[in-house]
Design a protein around this motif. Structure first.
Motif, short mmCIF file in Angstrom:
data_model
loop_
_atom_site.label_atom_id
_atom_site.label_comp_id
_atom_site.label_asym_id
_atom_site.label_seq_id
_atom_site.Cartn_x
_atom_site.Cartn_y
_atom_site.Cartn_z
N PRO A 1 0.90 -1.44 0.36
CA PRO A 1 -0.71 -0.08 -0.13
C PRO A 1 0.91 1.35 -0.20
O PRO A 1 1.65 1.30 0.75
N ALA A 2 0.75 2.08 -0.65
CA ALA A 2 1.31 3.48 -0.90
C ALA A 2 0.66 4.41 -0.23
O ALA A 2 -0.54 4.32 0.30
N HIS A 3 1.13 5.69 0.39
CA HIS A 3 1.07 6.70 0.74
C HIS A 3 0.04 7.76 -0.31
O HIS A 3 -1.02 7.70 0.56
N ASP A 4 0.09 7.23 -1.03
CA ASP A 4 -0.59 8.40 -1.95
C ASP A 4 -1.81 7.05 -2.74
O ASP A 4 -2.70 7.85 -3.71
N GLU A 5 -2.32 6.07 -1.99
CA GLU A 5 -2.72 5.00 -3.21
C GLU A 5 -4.17 5.74 -3.06
O GLU A 5 -4.66 4.57 -4.57
N GLU A 6 -4.48 6.58 -3.08
CA GLU A 6 -5.90 7.11 -3.20
C GLU A 6 -6.52 7.10 -4.49
O GLU A 6 -7.36 6.79 -4.89
N PHE A 7 -4.76 7.74 -5.47
CA PHE A 7 -5.63 7.89 -6.80
C PHE A 7 -5.73 6.61 -6.87
O PHE A 7 -6.60 7.31 -8.56
N TYR A 8 -5.58 6.12 -6.97
CA TYR A 8 -5.82 4.60 -8.27
C TYR A 8 -6.91 3.86 -7.65
O TYR A 8 -6.75 2.68 -7.46
N SER A 9 -7.46 4.06 -5.92
CA SER A 9 -8.70 2.84 -4.97
C SER A 9 -9.27 3.34 -5.64
O SER A 9 -10.25 4.24 -6.64
N LEU A 10 -10.57 2.34 -5.90
CA LEU A 10 -11.99 1.79 -6.12
C LEU A 10 -12.58 2.74 -5.03
O LEU A 10 -12.63 1.94 -3.97
N LYS A 11 -12.96 3.96 -5.55
CA LYS A 11 -13.95 4.92 -4.58
C LYS A 11 -15.26 4.64 -4.89
O LYS A 11 -15.67 3.93 -5.93
N ALA A 12 -16.07 5.48 -4.07
CA ALA A 12 -17.17 5.86 -4.66
C ALA A 12 -17.55 7.22 -5.84
O ALA A 12 -18.37 8.35 -4.96
N VAL A 13 -17.28 6.57 -6.58
CA VAL A 13 -16.98 7.77 -7.33
C VAL A 13 -17.89 7.33 -9.02
O VAL A 13 -17.70 6.12 -8.71
N PRO A 14 -18.66 7.86 -9.67
CA PRO A 14 -19.22 7.34 -10.62
C PRO A 14 -18.15 6.42 -11.67
O PRO A 14 -16.77 7.13 -12.02
#
Lengths: 391, 391
Positions: free
Chosen positions: B133-146
């Motif tokens: 897990p990377a500290h900036d992983e949010e940019f490629y994570s499966l998130k609640a967006v379309p």
């Protein structure tokens, strides 16, 4: 909802034991020396190989291993022998059935895949796969016809606590992108125990079967949705499956997976909102193989307001009792299709077919010649089922 | 077309050795006891595990094996030790870089995958994968967006003698199905050596990177096409690669793959015919990682009538000499982007950036912090590159 047919439980016993690969006895003795790399080999890999009779030859590099056994080839599998070059080699004792088979290697007591071939999700793990060319393989081959697309969708689903999204794959027919106004019927098509949403468009070739049927004018162009049926966790040791050797209550276990809600509340609305569907009961069907047939039986019979076509492939039958128990069945259901392989309980499928006929329910029974509880049975079942739908 | 930059050949040497997994030295001694199953494990699998520092722990069942070594963890990999229960266990000697790494097992001298984790195509085979897990992983994570869709296409291609069709994957943005009249720009995005058309939407998370950027309003919605660059066969021993240890002529080898014709004559016309594209140079870009960057360099510079954006991720640079050699470059190319990981030749990227600036070519250089020739570098590169396109 109904008493399980005896032959249904025997089918499921087969499925639960993952005995997907069956041998057939042969009379001749000589093994033909025309082995070729399997169609499913990874790029550049020479082994495993298949000959014209359906024998399979393996070649595994593991020079310091004590024992290498392949799970294909009947009881006990195929033990390999170490050659002078350090590679373990061996050939199945008998030809394999035509079609697709899962397998793995047992190396020094551990479970590993054959590095020569592609992997396919079955038995709740990515397994090695091999393809024995079938005499009728043309119906699922990649041919020079217009091709549809298979799309990965991430659909919102309340029953998933992690990301709130689930993955499914959607086949759209070849003319879907060309005609931005045309709307299409939809088939929801379920995999079997141990498999997932990848099964039907990889080992199943559902997309190629549809492409070929549509090109031949034998099936209406329709959308096929392939979702995960959520059955694998429930049926694992430690899951809802009884540990004491008692026969599991499959209906209850399937209910506990929550897939009915995923399908009815989450997936169907998503598909109808994001694809150009004909979003009514007349233009929606459900089918499944093995445990996916049991899911279809449970969910479709409960939701006849949603589905007008029902297909069970090696997954039991729609019985006269089912029809009696489902109000308005005769008015609502246009296609009833039950199938299995000839090495399964074909008599049960045919007896039920006659009983349904007597009860005034038009229905189709199909028995796949010389196949067992395995994917060639189900490819053929889809090939027979699809032309009946949405006419 | 141009002389290869010295740092480019060093990058490619790294790629050809498949040294995707790099360790970083740590000062502290204690290994934190907070190991959790890797994000990429197969359903229900407890191992491999990763701790909060990036150490990886393995657990392989092979009770009769003589030797089990994992290729991760620096030179010589991580040899495992057999425990009392017959399982082979071990932990990397140092933490791994954040992000995705390929690996495999050497069991008794044979090459196999870890049955605990998913497989990803790299090094011309399906390999085991692990995610730190990377500290900036949010940019490629499966998130609640379309979420957009990733579609498999089978497109006709003259250069394939077998079936006449090739496979590619196409990302369409979330609003694509909703608005049947809107047309979109297209990015053609290439994988690296040893990989194929699966890389960018699996280990690369290109679809999730785009979904997140679009949801944040940081990138224009556009289509991404991920095709096989045909480089693996040519670069295999016995292929076009020199056998005598001479430095390969990469430009010549890439030319021989025939991918230029596949892309220009077959794929682009298919995509423009089957998707709602803005089918002009202004709305078409090409990018690639490592050898895919070299393909981009070769093909895009030759076809400036087709592409207005060029991205090279750990795959060399667009140099001032390239610009001089390509008529009308300044008029036609709107985006030039070159990147690499900080553990690669970042100085080369930055020096070239300044030289291009001096030559009056607007361009962007990006260096991914604390990463090597590996997928976190390329995920971050796409994340920086995409917002520049089609503005």
């Amino acid at each position: 909802m109904k008493t399980q047919k005896p032959f249904l439980s025997s089918l499921l016993a087969v499925a639960m034991c993952s005995a997907f690969a069956q041998n057939q006895a042969t009379s001749a003795g000589a093994v033909a020396d025309d082995f070729k790399p399997s169609q499913l080999n990874q790029p550049g890999q020479e082994f495993p190989q298949v000959n014209s009779q359906g024998y399979v030859r393996f070649h595994i590099q593991a020079p310091q291993a004590q024992s290498v056994v392949v799970t294909l080839g009947g009881r006990g599998g195929t033990p390999l022998t170490k050659g002078a070059d350090g590679a373990w080699v061996g050939t199945t004792a008998a030809p394999m059935d035509e079609g697709f088979h899962y397998y793995h290697l047992s190396i020094d007591g551990g479970v590993f895949n054959d590095p020569g071939t592609l992997n396919f999700y079955g038995s709740t793990r990515w397994e090695s796969g091999i393809e024995i060319p079938a005499h009728d393989e043309e119906f699922y081959s990649l041919k020079a016809v217009p091709h549809g697309q298979v799309q990965q969708i991430l659909f919102p689903s309340k029953t998933n606590g992690v990301s709130g999204f689930k993955t499914a794959y959607v086949y759209t027919p070849p003319d879907y992108p060309k005609n931005g106004k045309k709307r299409y019927p939809v088939l929801y098509l379920q995999h079997g125990w141990g498999e997932d949403e990848h099964a039907w468009w990889n080992q199943g070739h559902a997309n190629l079967i549809m492409d070929n049927l549509i090109a031949d004018g034998k099936a209406e162009p329709f959308i096929v949705v392939m979702a995960y049926g959520q059955t694998n966790d429930a049926f694992r040791p430690g899951g809802a499956r009884p540990a004491n050797g008692q026969r599991p209550n499959f209906d209850e276990m399937i209910r506990r997976t929550g897939f009915e809600s995923t399908l009815v509340d989450d997936l169907i609305p998503y598909v109808d909102a994001n694809f150009r569907t004909l979003a009514d009961q007349r233009h929606r069907a459900m089918a499944g193989l093995s445990m996916g047939g049991m899911e279809t039986h449970q969910i479709a019979l409960k939701h006849l307001d949603l589905f007008s076509g029902i297909g069970l492939f090696s997954g039991g039958v729609i019985s006269p009792e089912d029809v009696q128990g489902a109000p308005d069945f005769k008015n609502k259901v246009k296609v009833v299709f039950c199938s299995c392989g000839s090495r399964e309980n074909a008599a049960g499928i045919n007896t039920n077919h006659e009983a349904l006929d007597k009860a005034g329910i038009k229905n189709t029974a199909f028995v796949s010649p010389n196949t067992a509880h395995e994917f060639l049975t189900w490819r053929r079942s889809l090939h027979e089922f699809a032309p009946l739908l949405f006419r």
